[in-house]
Design a protein around this motif. Structure first.
Motif, PDB file in Angstrom:
ATOM      1  N   VAL A 193       3.317  -9.061  10.258  1.00 55.27           N
ATOM      2  CA  VAL A 193       3.762  -7.823   9.989  1.00 55.27           C
ATOM      3  C   VAL A 193       4.646  -8.421   9.184  1.00 55.27           C
ATOM      4  O   VAL A 193       5.482  -7.167   8.202  1.00 55.27           O
ATOM      5  N   LEU A 194       5.537  -9.736   9.658  1.00 50.90           N
ATOM      6  CA  LEU A 194       7.039  -9.202   9.062  1.00 50.90           C
ATOM      7  C   LEU A 194       6.970  -9.688   7.556  1.00 50.90           C
ATOM      8  O   LEU A 194       7.944  -9.314   7.009  1.00 50.90           O
ATOM      9  N   ARG A 195       5.955 -10.842   7.513  1.00 48.74           N
ATOM     10  CA  ARG A 195       5.343 -11.166   5.964  1.00 48.74           C
ATOM     11  C   ARG A 195       5.172 -10.028   4.796  1.00 48.74           C
ATOM     12  O   ARG A 195       5.490  -9.770   4.281  1.00 48.74           O
ATOM     13  N   HIS A 196       4.451  -8.940   5.889  1.00 47.28           N
ATOM     14  CA  HIS A 196       4.024  -7.642   4.987  1.00 47.28           C
ATOM     15  C   HIS A 196       5.268  -6.425   4.901  1.00 47.28           C
ATOM     16  O   HIS A 196       5.442  -6.179   3.984  1.00 47.28           O
ATOM     17  N   LEU A 197       6.441  -6.928   5.821  1.00 43.74           N
ATOM     18  CA  LEU A 197       7.530  -6.296   5.423  1.00 43.74           C
ATOM     19  C   LEU A 197       7.868  -6.173   4.537  1.00 43.74           C
ATOM     20  O   LEU A 197       9.411  -5.730   3.975  1.00 43.74           O
ATOM     21  N   ILE A 198       8.178  -7.962   4.597  1.00 42.70           N
ATOM     22  CA  ILE A 198       8.926  -8.337   3.243  1.00 42.70           C
ATOM     23  C   ILE A 198       8.394  -8.268   1.713  1.00 42.70           C
ATOM     24  O   ILE A 198       9.294  -7.397   1.001  1.00 42.70           O
ATOM     25  N   GLU A 199       7.133  -7.949   1.835  1.00 46.94           N
ATOM     26  CA  GLU A 199       6.651  -8.225   0.621  1.00 46.94           C
ATOM     27  C   GLU A 199       6.624  -7.084   0.384  1.00 46.94           C
ATOM     28  O   GLU A 199       7.163  -6.120  -0.565  1.00 46.94           O
ATOM     29  N   GLU A 200       6.536  -5.779   0.857  1.00 50.96           N
ATOM     30  CA  GLU A 200       7.094  -4.371   1.319  1.00 50.96           C
ATOM     31  C   GLU A 200       8.650  -3.458   0.377  1.00 50.96           C
ATOM     32  O   GLU A 200       8.476  -2.888  -0.558  1.00 50.96           O
ATOM     33  N   GLU A 201       9.483  -4.636   0.664  1.00 54.01           N
ATOM     34  CA  GLU A 201      10.465  -4.391   0.894  1.00 54.01           C
ATOM     35  C   GLU A 201      10.737  -5.389  -0.634  1.00 54.01           C
ATOM     36  O   GLU A 201      11.338  -4.944  -2.120  1.00 54.01           O
ATOM     37  N   GLN A 202      10.064  -6.203  -1.579  1.00 48.85           N
ATOM     38  CA  GLN A 202       9.435  -6.550  -2.459  1.00 48.85           C
ATOM     39  C   GLN A 202       9.461  -5.694  -3.524  1.00 48.85           C
ATOM     40  O   GLN A 202      10.070  -6.232  -4.887  1.00 48.85           O
TER      41      GLN A 202
ATOM     42  N   PHE B 254       9.089  -2.567  -3.828  1.00 52.53           N
ATOM     43  CA  PHE B 254      10.175  -1.303  -3.235  1.00 52.53           C
ATOM     44  C   PHE B 254      11.581  -1.911  -4.463  1.00 52.53           C
ATOM     45  O   PHE B 254      11.996  -0.888  -5.360  1.00 52.53           O
ATOM     46  N   ARG B 255      11.941  -3.423  -4.157  1.00 53.83           N
ATOM     47  CA  ARG B 255      12.942  -3.532  -4.886  1.00 53.83           C
ATOM     48  C   ARG B 255      12.130  -3.892  -7.132  1.00 53.83           C
ATOM     49  O   ARG B 255      13.382  -3.334  -7.880  1.00 53.83           O
ATOM     50  N   ARG B 256      11.060  -3.705  -7.041  1.00 53.19           N
ATOM     51  CA  ARG B 256      10.249  -3.791  -7.992  1.00 53.19           C
ATOM     52  C   ARG B 256      10.414  -2.170  -8.381  1.00 53.19           C
ATOM     53  O   ARG B 256      10.390  -2.132 -10.490  1.00 53.19           O
ATOM     54  N   LEU B 257       9.926  -1.273  -8.043  1.00 54.35           N
ATOM     55  CA  LEU B 257       9.641  -0.169  -8.050  1.00 54.35           C
ATOM     56  C   LEU B 257      11.390   0.256  -8.582  1.00 54.35           C
ATOM     57  O   LEU B 257      11.057   1.154  -9.950  1.00 54.35           O
TER      58      LEU B 257
ATOM     59  N   LEU C 109       7.041  11.529 -13.727  1.00 57.07           N
ATOM     60  CA  LEU C 109       7.609  10.227 -13.144  1.00 57.07           C
ATOM     61  C   LEU C 109       6.880   9.339 -11.333  1.00 57.07           C
ATOM     62  O   LEU C 109       7.043   8.529 -11.244  1.00 57.07           O
ATOM     63  N   HIS C 110       7.069  10.539 -10.974  1.00 59.48           N
ATOM     64  CA  HIS C 110       6.306  10.456  -9.592  1.00 59.48           C
ATOM     65  C   HIS C 110       4.721  10.067  -9.961  1.00 59.48           C
ATOM     66  O   HIS C 110       4.324   9.102  -9.196  1.00 59.48           O
ATOM     67  N   ASP C 111       3.902  11.303 -10.905  1.00 61.41           N
ATOM     68  CA  ASP C 111       2.631  10.581 -11.164  1.00 61.41           C
ATOM     69  C   ASP C 111       1.694   9.264 -11.850  1.00 61.41           C
ATOM     70  O   ASP C 111       0.793   8.636 -11.683  1.00 61.41           O
ATOM     71  N   THR C 112       2.731   8.320 -12.875  1.00 63.53           N
ATOM     72  CA  THR C 112       2.942   7.648 -13.481  1.00 63.53           C
ATOM     73  C   THR C 112       3.475   6.797 -13.226  1.00 63.53           C
ATOM     74  O   THR C 112       3.088   5.317 -13.272  1.00 63.53           O
ATOM     75  N   HIS C 113       4.332   6.970 -12.828  1.00 69.08           N
ATOM     76  CA  HIS C 113       5.526   5.687 -12.155  1.00 69.08           C
ATOM     77  C   HIS C 113       6.117   5.052 -10.861  1.00 69.08           C
ATOM     78  O   HIS C 113       6.497   4.180 -10.350  1.00 69.08           O
ATOM     79  N   GLY C 114       5.518   6.582 -10.304  1.00 68.58           N
ATOM     80  CA  GLY C 114       5.549   6.407  -8.532  1.00 68.58           C
ATOM     81  C   GLY C 114       6.937   6.239  -8.505  1.00 68.58           C
ATOM     82  O   GLY C 114       7.386   6.351  -6.934  1.00 68.58           O
ATOM     83  N   LEU C 115       8.005   7.521  -8.877  1.00 69.35           N
ATOM     84  CA  LEU C 115       9.359   7.215  -8.541  1.00 69.35           C
ATOM     85  C   LEU C 115       9.104   9.092  -8.082  1.00 69.35           C
ATOM     86  O   LEU C 115       8.983   9.993  -8.857  1.00 69.35           O
ATOM     87  N   PRO C 116       9.621   8.829  -6.397  1.00 71.48           N
ATOM     88  CA  PRO C 116       9.507  10.194  -6.306  1.00 71.48           C
ATOM     89  C   PRO C 116      11.020  11.165  -6.975  1.00 71.48           C
ATOM     90  O   PRO C 116      11.806  10.058  -7.303  1.00 71.48           O
ATOM     91  N   ARG C 117      10.934  11.958  -6.498  1.00 69.08           N
ATOM     92  CA  ARG C 117      12.518  13.250  -7.555  1.00 69.08           C
ATOM     93  C   ARG C 117      13.349  12.650  -6.355  1.00 69.08           C
ATOM     94  O   ARG C 117      14.726  11.875  -7.392  1.00 69.08           O
TER      95      ARG C 117
ATOM     96  N   LEU D 102      14.139   9.302  -5.255  1.00 71.64           N
ATOM     97  CA  LEU D 102      14.581   7.991  -5.805  1.00 71.64           C
ATOM     98  C   LEU D 102      14.832   8.580  -7.574  1.00 71.64           C
ATOM     99  O   LEU D 102      16.011   7.765  -7.367  1.00 71.64           O
ATOM    100  N   VAL D 103      14.847   9.382  -8.527  1.00 70.67           N
ATOM    101  CA  VAL D 103      15.071   9.268  -9.125  1.00 70.67           C
ATOM    102  C   VAL D 103      16.440   9.806  -9.966  1.00 70.67           C
ATOM    103  O   VAL D 103      17.640   9.439 -10.416  1.00 70.67           O
ATOM    104  N   THR D 104      17.168  11.005  -8.719  1.00 72.82           N
ATOM    105  CA  THR D 104      18.211  11.544  -8.295  1.00 72.82           C
ATOM    106  C   THR D 104      18.641   9.940  -8.292  1.00 72.82           C
ATOM    107  O   THR D 104      19.823  10.242  -8.721  1.00 72.82           O
TER     108      THR D 104
END
Length: 147
Positions: A91-100, A102-105, A130-138, A140-142
């Motif tokens: 679980v911790l490994r998966h959480l770390i991967e999710e954080e990584q 998110f950092r790439r996002l 921005l949301h549909d193509t790049h996965g950037l929700p409103r 996060l863009v703001t």
């Protein structure tokens, strides 16, 4: 089919049937909201479910992120259900991967928003792109534009 394609297919299905697309809301509700986090996908629509008219009508579609807080044994049960091969220690490994991820996002978001097209006032069409193509929700863009 990847996640983005699945979500697009879901939203398009309803749009083809007369629903209007709205963007998902932030995980952090606005000031004065009694909840700490958006724990239900329907929470941002509560005022409209209580009877207030939505500016885009009554047939809406979106994909809403939410934060689920559940007991550890239920998390384990859920993980067992979806990933039979995932031991609790992973679980911790998966959480770390999710954080990584998110950092790439965030980095990708900064790069995309640095383009001349996105330096001025953003339209709803820009936000959907921005949301549909790049996965950037409103939200996060703001946030990224305030940096």
């Amino acid at each position: 089919m990847n996640t983005g394609q699945l979500l697009s297919t879901f939203v398009e299905y309803f749009e083809e049937r007369g629903h209007r697309r709205i963007l998902g809301s932030t995980l952090l509700p606005p000031p004065g909201d009694p909840v700490l986090f958006t724990t239900s996908g329907m929470h941002p629509l509560t005022p409209y479910l209580e009877g207030r008219p939505h500016p885009l009508g009554s047939r809406l579609v979106n994909v809403q992120r939410c934060l689920r807080t559940v007991p550890q044994d239920l998390v384990r049960h859920t993980l067992d259900h979806f990933r039979q091969d995932m031991p609790p220690g992973d679980v911790l490994r998966h959480l770390i991967e999710e954080e990584q991820r998110f950092r790439r996002l965030l980095e990708r978001g900064r790069q995309v928003l640095a383009r001349p097209r996105f330096r001025g006032l953003l339209t709803e069409e820009d936000l959907h792109y921005l949301h549909d193509t790049h996965g950037l929700p409103r939200d996060l863009v703001t946030t990224l534009r305030k940096e």
